[in-house]
Design an enzyme around this catalytic site. Structure first.
Site, PDB file in Angstrom:
ATOM      1  N   LYS A 126       0.819  -1.217   0.000  1.00 12.95           N
ATOM      2  CA  LYS A 126       0.000   0.000   0.000  1.00 12.95           C
ATOM      3  C   LYS A 126       0.854   1.269   0.000  1.00 12.95           C
ATOM      4  O   LYS A 126       0.412   2.321  -0.489  1.00 12.95           O
ATOM      5  CB  LYS A 126      -0.931   0.002   1.207  1.00 12.95           C
TER       6      LYS A 126
ATOM      7  N   GLU B 276     -10.003   5.507   3.195  1.00 10.98           N
ATOM      8  CA  GLU B 276     -10.813   4.424   3.755  1.00 10.98           C
ATOM      9  C   GLU B 276      -9.894   3.233   3.939  1.00 10.98           C
ATOM     10  O   GLU B 276      -8.886   3.103   3.236  1.00 10.98           O
ATOM     11  CB  GLU B 276     -11.964   4.091   2.807  1.00 10.98           C
TER      12      GLU B 276
ATOM     13  N   SER C  10       1.688  -9.558  -0.751  1.00  9.03           N
ATOM     14  CA  SER C  10       1.352  -8.132  -0.685  1.00  9.03           C
ATOM     15  C   SER C  10       1.549  -7.523   0.691  1.00  9.03           C
ATOM     16  O   SER C  10       1.732  -6.320   0.819  1.00  9.03           O
ATOM     17  CB  SER C  10      -0.096  -7.933  -1.128  1.00  9.03           C
TER      18      SER C  10
END
Lengths: 262, 392
Positions: free
Chosen positions: B88, B110, B367
């Site tokens: 991210k 969010e 990830s």
């Protein structure tokens, strides 16, 4: 009862040109098993057109009151079909406008959604998540069915874009009073007056302002800059609080009186 | 995987289904990103932060133990080793710098599992930006540690109390906030979803992981992998991985949670600003996704993934929560790497398909790391820590 084509705009123009300020109450379809009585009482109380919300699970343009109203309607089992079915028996003499989100029509199929809405007596459609650029998804179906599509204008809409919106708008142009979602506000800021003036300067189509209009005094103030107002959350809060058609009708009559008094 | 068309569409998906109030901001954002992306000074600053702050390039780890057990060659793209523990950060550093360049000092976001929220709070702290993160109330309970991390980093975390009180509802609240504050606020959207330009912009910001993986794989194996696999909720790490291999013959695979399989169980629909595959009922009401992983608990998928599925360039398969827990245990025991539950979805697919994949080279995007998930998984596995679970 199917209203004549163009009824929304012709009716609002006639009322405005006769000197009236326009009052457009919003009612969430299916919020109550006898919700259609709310529609009738709104018409009896002096509404010039009535907005009927078809609830959506993810209403991003709506604040807590309309969202709660939508959730209640969905919990009662309201569907687009049941709401349109109820509407077809409403038998009121003012134009009816559906307000909903695009996925409701898209899932049903836009042609079917437009034609069934029209067949139920709906004259116009408000789709707040379909901006000008996405209108090709909707316009052909609306045109084929004879539905008038209301366009929204925002205080942030640039000057060069505003005429494109008003040029495309049918029925009325819906001016958004503020930055934010639907819901009652203690005060309406000066964005409403500014946007109303910008709209009135470039278009003759009826200009109706909404979002945040909570009281008769606010309705009169906002309408002094435009042709009329939409009032939604302040009415649906009453329904959520347990008030019935009689009391809600009285609230609409008070709005009517304030607009008539100027 | 090129640019979307002028309307922001990938094939029949995408677009810009948002309130009129947001249209000028989206046009401004698109232009702002195009200008920044073409500006060598911006790219240099971002590359510098990715290198010296986030820790890029992330390694490509050869899993010798698990490869032998599975009968294939498994390479992990180690996004779990990035600062804040997931991919991210790639997207967030880019958007935070872009917001700064565009003169917006307030950032909203969010988050589901909290990875995107933590990354956003981190970048906001670094760049001295005000930060507010919306998170479903249910997810705040599931990921209490990440809520604390965000607050420690100076962000406000506000619960989304509507609907299923998960990621979908956090997105609704973030969009409502943005409609009210768009003049001063940048919405740092956390996946390849939402209105144009987000799906394209977020993919481009994650391209770095796919480009690295391709180069690293070529250096290590002399060629492209047979398969590139990643988990898919909204689909950002998968988009970043896939774009690196888009012009090769590598098979692209996305693993979806069985309870939130937008491609597998969804039909075309419109929510949160774009048209894509969406789980919904017969009347178009959006259904609640259910997944063991809060980060994948979303009923839709990014529009480019919907298009890749349509064209057949990428394939999407559901995996069950049980398979995911087994994969979580398997990677932990085989390689000493505790994966995020999200990433364990990708491994679960590989384990299930190991016979069909025999002898092939598989690049898997790991990830994120599993620190945030160990408490939740410990409740599932009990005191023996799953010694009877996973690949035996």
């Amino acid at each position: 009862m199917k209203a004549p084509d163009g009824f929304l705009e012709s009716h609002l123009r006639a009322r405005r040109d006769g000197g009236a300020k326009l009052l457009v109450p919003y009612i969430t379809g299916g919020i109550d098993p006898r919700w259609i009585d709310l529609v009738r009482s709104a018409a009896d109380a002096g509404a010039d057109a009535i907005e009927i919300g078809i609830p959506f699970s993810d209403p991003v343009m709506d604040g807590p009151t309309i969202q709660a109203a939508s959730e209640r309607a969905l919990a009662h089992g309201a569907t687009p079909a049941s709401i349109l079915d109820d509407v077809s028996g409403a038998d009121v003499d003012v134009p009816l406008v559906v307000m909903t989100y695009f996925n409701i029509g898209f899932k049903m199929g836009v042609e079917r959604f437009a034609s069934e809405s029209r067949a139920a007596g709906i004259s116009g459609m408000i789709l707040p998540d379909v901006p000008l650029e996405e209108m090709p998804e909707w316009d052909p179906a609306a045109a084929a069915a004879g539905l008038e599509t209301v366009m929204l204008a925002s205080p942030l809409t640039p000057d060069d874009r505003l005429p494109l919106l008003t040029g495309r708008a049918q029925g009325f142009v819906y001016g958004v009073n503020l930055l934010g979602v639907t819901g009652e506000r203690a005060a309406i800021g000066d964005m409403a007056a500014t946007l109303a003036a910008r709209l009135k300067a470039i278009t003759d189509i009826p200009t109706v302002m909404g979002f945040g209009v909570s009281t008769p005094a606010q309705a009169a103030e906002v309408a002094s800059h435009a042709d009329g107002v939409v009032v939604g959350s302040a009415l649906m809060r009453r329904v959520l609080d347990g008030e019935g058609p009689l009391r809600v009708g009285q609230a609409i009559a008070e709005l009517r009186a304030a607009l008539d008094a100027g | 995987m090129g640019e979307p068309d002028a309307t922001g569409r990938f094939g029949r998906f995408g677009g810009r289904f948002v309130p009129e109030t947001l249209i000028p901001a989206l046009a401004e954002l698109e232009q702002g990103f195009r200008d920044a992306w073409a500006d060598p000074a911006f790219r240099e600053r971002l590359d510098g932060l990715l290198r010296d702050y986030a820790g890029r390039p992330s390694p490509l780890t050869e899993c010798e133990n698990l490869s032998e057990r599975l009968g294939l060659r498994l390479l992990l793209k180690r996004e779990d080793l990035n600062h804040t523990g997931s991919h991210k950060i790639n997207n967030v550093l880019g958007q935070a710098l872009l917001a700064q360049r565009m003169g917006k000092h307030r950032i909203i976001a969010e988050t589901g599992a909290g990875q995107h929220g933590v990354a956003t709070a981190t970048a906001a702290a670094l760049l001295d930006q005000e930060c507010l993160v919306y998170m479903g109330e249910v997810d705040m309970e599931r990921q209490a540690l990440n809520v604390f991390r965000m607050r420690l980093l100076g962000a406000e975390v506000r619960p989304a109390l509507t609907g299923s009180r998960t990621l979908k509802d956090a997105v609704n609240e973030a969009m409502r906030d943005w409609v009210a504050t768009v003049e001063t606020t940048h919405y740092c959207l956390g996946s390849v979803m939402g209105p144009h330009p987000y799906p394209w912009m977020v993919r481009e910001l994650h391209r770095v992981l796919g480009d690295e993986a391709r180069e690293q794989c070529r250096a290590l194996t002399g060629g492209d992998p047979d398969v590139a696999v990643a988990c898919v909720g909204g689909g950002s790490n998968a988009a970043g991985l896939f774009v690196g291999f888009a012009d090769t013959s590598t098979r692209l695979v996305g693993a979806e949670p069985a309870g939130g399989a937008a491609v597998g169980r969804g039909v075309p629909g419109v929510v949160h600003g774009s048209k894509s595959y969406l789980m919904q009922d017969e009347w178009g009401q959006v259904l609640e996704a259910e997944s063991i992983s809060a980060g994948l608990d979303y009923p839709g998928i990014g529009p480019e993934h919907a298009h890749l599925s349509d064209t057949g360039r990428a394939e999407y398969f559901p995996v069950s929560d049980e398979e995911v827990v087994d994969a979580f245990v398997t990677l932990s025991r085989s390689e000493g790497i505790i994966p995020a539950l999200e990433s364990a979805h990708a491994l679960a697919w590989v384990i299930r398909e190991r016979e069909a994949l025999a002898g092939q080279t598989v690049v898997l995007c790991l990830s994120g790391r599993g620190d945030k998930d160990v408490e939740q998984v410990s409740r599932i596995l009990g005191p023996n820590a799953g010694s009877d679970r996973g690949l035996q």
